[in-house]
Motif scaffolding. Structure first.
Motif, PDB file in Angstrom:
ATOM      1  N   PRO A  21       1.201  -0.961  -0.271  1.00  0.00           N
ATOM      2  CA  PRO A  21       0.063   0.272   0.008  1.00  0.00           C
ATOM      3  C   PRO A  21       1.285   0.923  -0.124  1.00  0.00           C
ATOM      4  N   PRO A  23       0.472   5.733  -1.342  1.00  0.00           N
ATOM      5  CA  PRO A  23      -0.087   6.757  -1.958  1.00  0.00           C
ATOM      6  C   PRO A  23      -0.687   6.563  -2.620  1.00  0.00           C
ATOM      7  N   ALA A  24      -1.347   6.851  -2.962  1.00  0.00           N
ATOM      8  CA  ALA A  24      -2.017   6.436  -4.636  1.00  0.00           C
ATOM      9  C   ALA A  24      -1.722   7.832  -5.235  1.00  0.00           C
ATOM     10  N   TRP A  25      -1.460   8.688  -4.649  1.00  0.00           N
ATOM     11  CA  TRP A  25      -0.533  10.340  -6.137  1.00  0.00           C
ATOM     12  C   TRP A  25       0.276  10.063  -6.571  1.00  0.00           C
ATOM     13  N   PRO A  27       2.030   7.276  -8.254  1.00  0.00           N
ATOM     14  CA  PRO A  27       1.947   6.898  -9.602  1.00  0.00           C
ATOM     15  C   PRO A  27       1.341   8.119 -10.444  1.00  0.00           C
ATOM     16  N   VAL A  28       0.334   9.117 -10.092  1.00  0.00           N
ATOM     17  CA  VAL A  28      -0.065   9.716 -11.220  1.00  0.00           C
ATOM     18  C   VAL A  28       1.355  11.136 -10.995  1.00  0.00           C
TER      19      VAL A  28
END
Length: 61
Positions: A21, A23-25, A27-28
């Motif tokens: 797991p 932070p989703a930001w 890869p963006v």
């Protein structure tokens, strides 16, 4: 010597559910930076090519 987590990792099963797991930001952000760098490289290549073509085809010698 084998560690307790080695057997689970080798068999493909993990109690963590696979991916780590995070932070989703991230890869963006990396994708946006890659697009910006790629665009900048393309602009540089076009400008270099244009200046070379101008030098070859101009009558200013």
């Amino acid at each position: 010597m084998e560690h307790p987590g080695d057997a689970a990792a080798a068999s493909g099963s993990s109690s963590e559910g696979g991916a780590r797991p995070g932070p989703a930001w991230i890869p963006v952000t990396l994708l946006v930076l890659a697009v910006i760098v790629g665009g900048g490289t393309t602009v540089d290549a076009v400008l270099i090519g244009h200046s070379g073509a101008t030098a070859v085809w101009s009558d200013d010698m």
